[in-house]
Scaffold this motif. Structure first.
Motif, mmCIF file in Angstrom:
data_model
loop_
_atom_site.group_PDB
_atom_site.id
_atom_site.type_symbol
_atom_site.label_atom_id
_atom_site.label_comp_id
_atom_site.label_asym_id
_atom_site.label_seq_id
_atom_site.Cartn_x
_atom_site.Cartn_y
_atom_site.Cartn_z
ATOM 1 N N ARG A 91 23.698 54.145 37.497
ATOM 2 C CA ARG A 91 22.739 55.186 37.844
ATOM 3 C C ARG A 91 22.732 56.308 36.822
ATOM 4 N NH1 ARG A 91 22.298 57.270 43.572
ATOM 5 N NH2 ARG A 91 20.302 57.823 42.706
ATOM 6 N N LEU A 92 23.881 56.547 36.197
ATOM 7 C CA LEU A 92 23.946 57.603 35.185
ATOM 8 C C LEU A 92 23.602 57.078 33.803
ATOM 9 C CD1 LEU A 92 27.236 59.336 36.386
ATOM 10 C CD2 LEU A 92 24.928 60.253 36.558
ATOM 11 N N GLY A 93 23.325 55.774 33.732
ATOM 12 C CA GLY A 93 22.970 55.217 32.437
ATOM 13 C C GLY A 93 24.139 55.109 31.483
ATOM 14 N N LEU A 94 25.353 55.002 32.015
ATOM 15 C CA LEU A 94 26.530 54.897 31.148
ATOM 16 C C LEU A 94 26.718 53.452 30.733
ATOM 17 C CD1 LEU A 94 28.951 57.125 33.266
ATOM 18 C CD2 LEU A 94 27.436 57.812 31.405
ATOM 19 N N ARG A 95 26.916 53.230 29.456
ATOM 20 C CA ARG A 95 27.066 51.867 28.977
ATOM 21 C C ARG A 95 28.340 51.683 28.179
ATOM 22 N NH1 ARG A 95 21.478 50.372 29.357
ATOM 23 N NH2 ARG A 95 22.036 48.229 28.933
ATOM 24 N N LEU A 96 28.867 50.471 28.214
ATOM 25 C CA LEU A 96 29.994 50.104 27.357
ATOM 26 C C LEU A 96 29.432 49.113 26.361
ATOM 27 C CD1 LEU A 96 32.915 49.561 29.905
ATOM 28 C CD2 LEU A 96 32.855 51.215 28.031
ATOM 29 N N SER A 97 28.983 49.602 25.212
ATOM 30 C CA SER A 97 28.315 48.684 24.295
ATOM 31 C C SER A 97 29.269 47.972 23.348
ATOM 32 C CB SER A 97 27.229 49.424 23.492
ATOM 33 O OG SER A 97 27.615 50.756 23.273
ATOM 34 N N SER A 98 30.469 48.514 23.195
ATOM 35 C CA SER A 98 31.369 47.896 22.233
ATOM 36 C C SER A 98 32.456 47.045 22.856
ATOM 37 C CB SER A 98 32.031 48.985 21.367
ATOM 38 O OG SER A 98 31.044 49.851 20.858
ATOM 39 N N ALA A 99 32.429 46.950 24.179
ATOM 40 C CA ALA A 99 33.453 46.144 24.842
ATOM 41 C C ALA A 99 32.805 45.174 25.807
ATOM 42 C CB ALA A 99 34.420 47.057 25.606
ATOM 43 N N GLY A 100 33.487 44.057 26.003
ATOM 44 C CA GLY A 100 33.015 43.120 27.005
ATOM 45 C C GLY A 100 33.490 43.593 28.370
ATOM 46 N N THR A 101 32.944 43.017 29.425
ATOM 47 C CA THR A 101 33.391 43.389 30.762
ATOM 48 C C THR A 101 33.721 42.137 31.548
ATOM 49 O OG1 THR A 101 31.090 43.399 31.497
ATOM 50 C CG2 THR A 101 32.087 45.525 30.938
ATOM 51 N N SER A 102 34.652 42.258 32.471
ATOM 52 C CA SER A 102 34.998 41.120 33.310
ATOM 53 C C SER A 102 35.367 41.589 34.697
ATOM 54 C CB SER A 102 36.161 40.334 32.696
ATOM 55 O OG SER A 102 37.343 41.096 32.796
ATOM 56 N N LEU A 103 35.284 40.655 35.626
ATOM 57 C CA LEU A 103 35.510 40.978 37.039
ATOM 58 C C LEU A 103 36.960 41.409 37.260
ATOM 59 C CD1 LEU A 103 34.147 40.897 39.844
ATOM 60 C CD2 LEU A 103 34.976 38.575 40.054
ATOM 61 N N ASP A 104 37.897 40.678 36.642
ATOM 62 C CA ASP A 104 39.310 40.979 36.856
ATOM 63 C C ASP A 104 40.137 40.561 35.644
ATOM 64 O OD1 ASP A 104 39.478 38.163 39.180
ATOM 65 O OD2 ASP A 104 39.410 38.208 36.981
ATOM 66 N N LEU A 105 41.433 40.673 35.788
ATOM 67 C CA LEU A 105 42.332 40.367 34.679
ATOM 68 C C LEU A 105 42.219 38.915 34.215
ATOM 69 C CD1 LEU A 105 45.748 42.188 35.228
ATOM 70 C CD2 LEU A 105 44.135 42.430 33.356
ATOM 71 N N ASP A 106 42.204 37.997 35.178
ATOM 72 C CA ASP A 106 42.116 36.571 34.815
ATOM 73 C C ASP A 106 40.881 36.293 33.970
ATOM 74 O OD1 ASP A 106 43.550 35.260 37.863
ATOM 75 O OD2 ASP A 106 44.373 35.368 35.823
ATOM 76 N N ASP A 107 39.740 36.711 34.511
ATOM 77 C CA ASP A 107 38.491 36.498 33.775
ATOM 78 C C ASP A 107 38.528 37.242 32.450
ATOM 79 O OD1 ASP A 107 35.904 36.248 36.382
ATOM 80 O OD2 ASP A 107 37.555 34.927 35.742
ATOM 81 N N GLY A 108 39.163 38.418 32.478
ATOM 82 C CA GLY A 108 39.237 39.216 31.271
ATOM 83 C C GLY A 108 39.990 38.501 30.165
ATOM 84 N N LEU A 109 41.089 37.885 30.510
ATOM 85 C CA LEU A 109 41.870 37.151 29.514
ATOM 86 C C LEU A 109 41.060 35.975 28.970
ATOM 87 C CD1 LEU A 109 45.515 37.119 30.901
ATOM 88 C CD2 LEU A 109 44.732 37.967 28.683
ATOM 89 N N ALA A 110 40.390 35.258 29.897
ATOM 90 C CA ALA A 110 39.568 34.127 29.464
ATOM 91 C C ALA A 110 38.480 34.601 28.507
ATOM 92 C CB ALA A 110 38.949 33.434 30.669
ATOM 93 N N GLU A 111 37.873 35.740 28.829
ATOM 94 C CA GLU A 111 36.804 36.280 27.989
ATOM 95 C C GLU A 111 37.340 36.681 26.622
ATOM 96 O OE1 GLU A 111 33.662 36.286 28.430
ATOM 97 O OE2 GLU A 111 33.044 37.600 26.784
ATOM 98 N N LEU A 112 38.507 37.297 26.624
ATOM 99 C CA LEU A 112 39.106 37.679 25.350
ATOM 100 C C LEU A 112 39.376 36.446 24.496
ATOM 101 C CD1 LEU A 112 41.755 40.545 25.616
ATOM 102 C CD2 LEU A 112 39.716 40.415 24.183
ATOM 103 N N ARG A 113 39.885 35.401 25.127
ATOM 104 C CA ARG A 113 40.157 34.180 24.373
ATOM 105 C C ARG A 113 38.879 33.653 23.742
ATOM 106 N NH1 ARG A 113 43.330 32.623 29.040
ATOM 107 N NH2 ARG A 113 45.475 33.295 28.649
ATOM 108 N N ARG A 114 37.797 33.654 24.554
ATOM 109 C CA ARG A 114 36.526 33.160 24.024
ATOM 110 C C ARG A 114 36.056 34.014 22.860
ATOM 111 N NH1 ARG A 114 34.261 33.843 29.350
ATOM 112 N NH2 ARG A 114 35.619 32.525 30.586
ATOM 113 N N ARG A 115 36.220 35.314 22.974
ATOM 114 C CA ARG A 115 35.702 36.194 21.926
ATOM 115 C C ARG A 115 36.522 36.136 20.660
ATOM 116 N NH1 ARG A 115 32.769 41.408 23.621
ATOM 117 N NH2 ARG A 115 31.541 40.665 25.362
ATOM 118 N N THR A 116 37.772 35.697 20.772
ATOM 119 C CA THR A 116 38.626 35.776 19.605
ATOM 120 C C THR A 116 38.985 34.410 19.025
ATOM 121 O OG1 THR A 116 40.585 35.830 21.013
ATOM 122 C CG2 THR A 116 39.638 37.947 20.367
ATOM 123 N N THR A 117 38.484 33.372 19.664
ATOM 124 C CA THR A 117 38.823 32.070 19.121
ATOM 125 C C THR A 117 38.004 31.778 17.882
ATOM 126 O OG1 THR A 117 39.155 29.766 19.718
ATOM 127 C CG2 THR A 117 37.086 30.749 20.372
#
Lengths: 123, 297
Positions: A91-117
């Motif tokens: 609602r405030l229009g706040l964005r995280l443009s330089s980082a990925g987002t994930s639901l939780d730690l597990d998904d976050g780790l998986a996402e990091l692996r994908r981004r860095t492989t």
């Protein structure tokens, strides 16, 4: 009190519990950038599931941190933004443009692996 | 229930109301009987009158007279107004139009008027007071009845709005970790909030990785609506979900371009099926990549 930084393979994991003040953000930035360099980390996972509020200041700090880490060769994923926080941010229009987002730690780790492989090399 | 404020009356008005009541009371039974006979023949009222037994009608009239007496003679309006309000709400809910009430009032006025006429020759001054008292009484009654009708209509509208709100924001789980939100109807700020909160809760509870928001059922999209939808998508992405929007009609597509709406970061696909396929593709790619990563030495 400084935020503890944990190492998980080629990644660093940080959990932010409360709203941080200027000085604390500074400390976290310095620590993370130093450790990322020291361990040649490929990615940083920032868990914010305990944060009940994320205002424009915190969002700017996080996004800035992600940009700095990228200069050091590390990708960032912010994990666990809570529904009420996500709602307020949108609602405030706040964005995280330089980082990925994930639901939780597990998904976050998986996402990091994908981004860095790198194809054929794996992490 | 909101407090019913009794009418503000001048001393002379109160006097006339009392004069009227004293005149009316002895004629009450006869007038009620006359009214019943006339109303029985009217389509609006016949059914209701026949639904009640004569004893019930008599009892009701007795109570109603007692309340009216307290109001007109003792300036005690509480029960009279409360009963009037109750009646008004009941009839409004039953679908009897407010205009139909004027039919009753007309019959009543006539019944009282020709009795006033009988005594007018003897004491015109008195007759005039009675007439004025009657008019004041009926005006008061109709105004409170009207308010009751209004209050009822507003309540019905509120209930319907609530029902619409809940009806149109289901969150459907299609596959493991894929949600579909079919948005139907006009999206105002209220509904957008409801929709977004429901969506975000569902993402967390069902650990959704993909969301397809289908807006085929949204007839009008202006810049406010576009903003609401964009915010909903952005919030979902902050929670790590991939968001695809489908069902944007040609008209809406033109509107969005015309108003320069930015739905950044939202993937658009023509229809719902395409949207599901798109998410499947993206998730399959990430799953394949995950497998590769795991398998790597």
């Amino acid at each position: 009190m400084s935020v503890p930084i944990l190492k998980q393979g080629r990644f660093l994991v940080v959990a932010i519990q409360d709203e941080l003040e200027d000085g604390e953000w500074q400390t976290l930035r310095t620590d993370l950038l130093a450790r990322a360099g020291l361990h040649r980390s490929l990615g940083v996972l920032i868990d914010v599931s305990a944060m009940e509020i994320m205002d424009s200041y915190a969002t700017r700090m996080l996004d800035g941190l992600a940009r700095m880490l990228r200069f050091r060769g590390a990708e960032t994923v912010v994990a666990g933004i809570q529904p009420t926080v996500a709602f307020a941010m949108s609602r405030l229009g706040l964005r995280l443009s330089s980082a990925g987002t994930s639901l939780d730690l597990d998904d976050g780790l998986a996402e990091l692996r994908r981004r860095t492989t790198r194809r054929g090399h794996g992490v | 229930m909101t407090e019913l404020v009794p009418p503000t009356l001048r001393a002379d008005e109160r006097e006339k109301l009392a004069t009227y009541w004293h005149f009316f009371e002895p004629h009450a039974e006869a007038i009620n009987a006359e009214m019943l006979a006339v109303l029985e023949k009217m389509p609006n009222w016949a059914a209701m009158i026949h639904a009640m037994r004569p004893e019930e009608v008599a009892e009701q009239n007795k109570r109603s007279n007692a309340r009216t007496k307290a109001a007109l003679l003792e300036d005690d309006w509480k029960e009279y107004l409360a009963d009037l309000h109750q009646q008004g709400m009941g009839y409004a809910k039953a679908g009897i139009s407010f205009a139909a009430w004027f039919e009753i009032i007309a019959v009543f006025r006539d019944a009282v008027r020709h009795r006033i006429a009988e005594v007018a020759a003897k004491d015109i001054h008195h007759a005039t007071s009675v007439g004025e008292g009657m008019n004041r009484h009926l005006d008061i009654a109709m105004s409170y009845l009207g308010e009751a009708y209004l209050a009822t209509k507003e309540e019905i509208i509120r209930d319907q709005q609530e029902a619409i709100r809940e009806l149109s924001t289901p969150v459907l789980q299609v596959r493991d970790r894929l949600l579909i939100i079919p948005v139907v109807g006009l999206v105002d700020t209220h509904r957008a909030r409801f929709l977004t909160e429901g969506l975000l809760r569902a993402i967390r509870e069902r650990r959704a990785r993909g969301v397809v928001m289908d807006i085929t059922g949204v007839p009008i999209v202006d810049s406010k609506v576009a903003n609401h939808l964009a915010q909903a998508c952005e919030a979902a992405r902050l929670m790590g979900a991939i968001v695809v929007m489908t069902g944007i009609s040609s008209e809406i597509a033109q509107t969005l371009v015309a108003i320069g709406a930015q739905l950044r970061g939202v993937r658009m696909v023509g229809d719902l099926q395409g949207g599901i396929e798109e998410i499947d593709r993206v998730l399959a790619r990430t799953d394949a990549l995950d497998d590769e990563i795991e398998a790597a030495p």
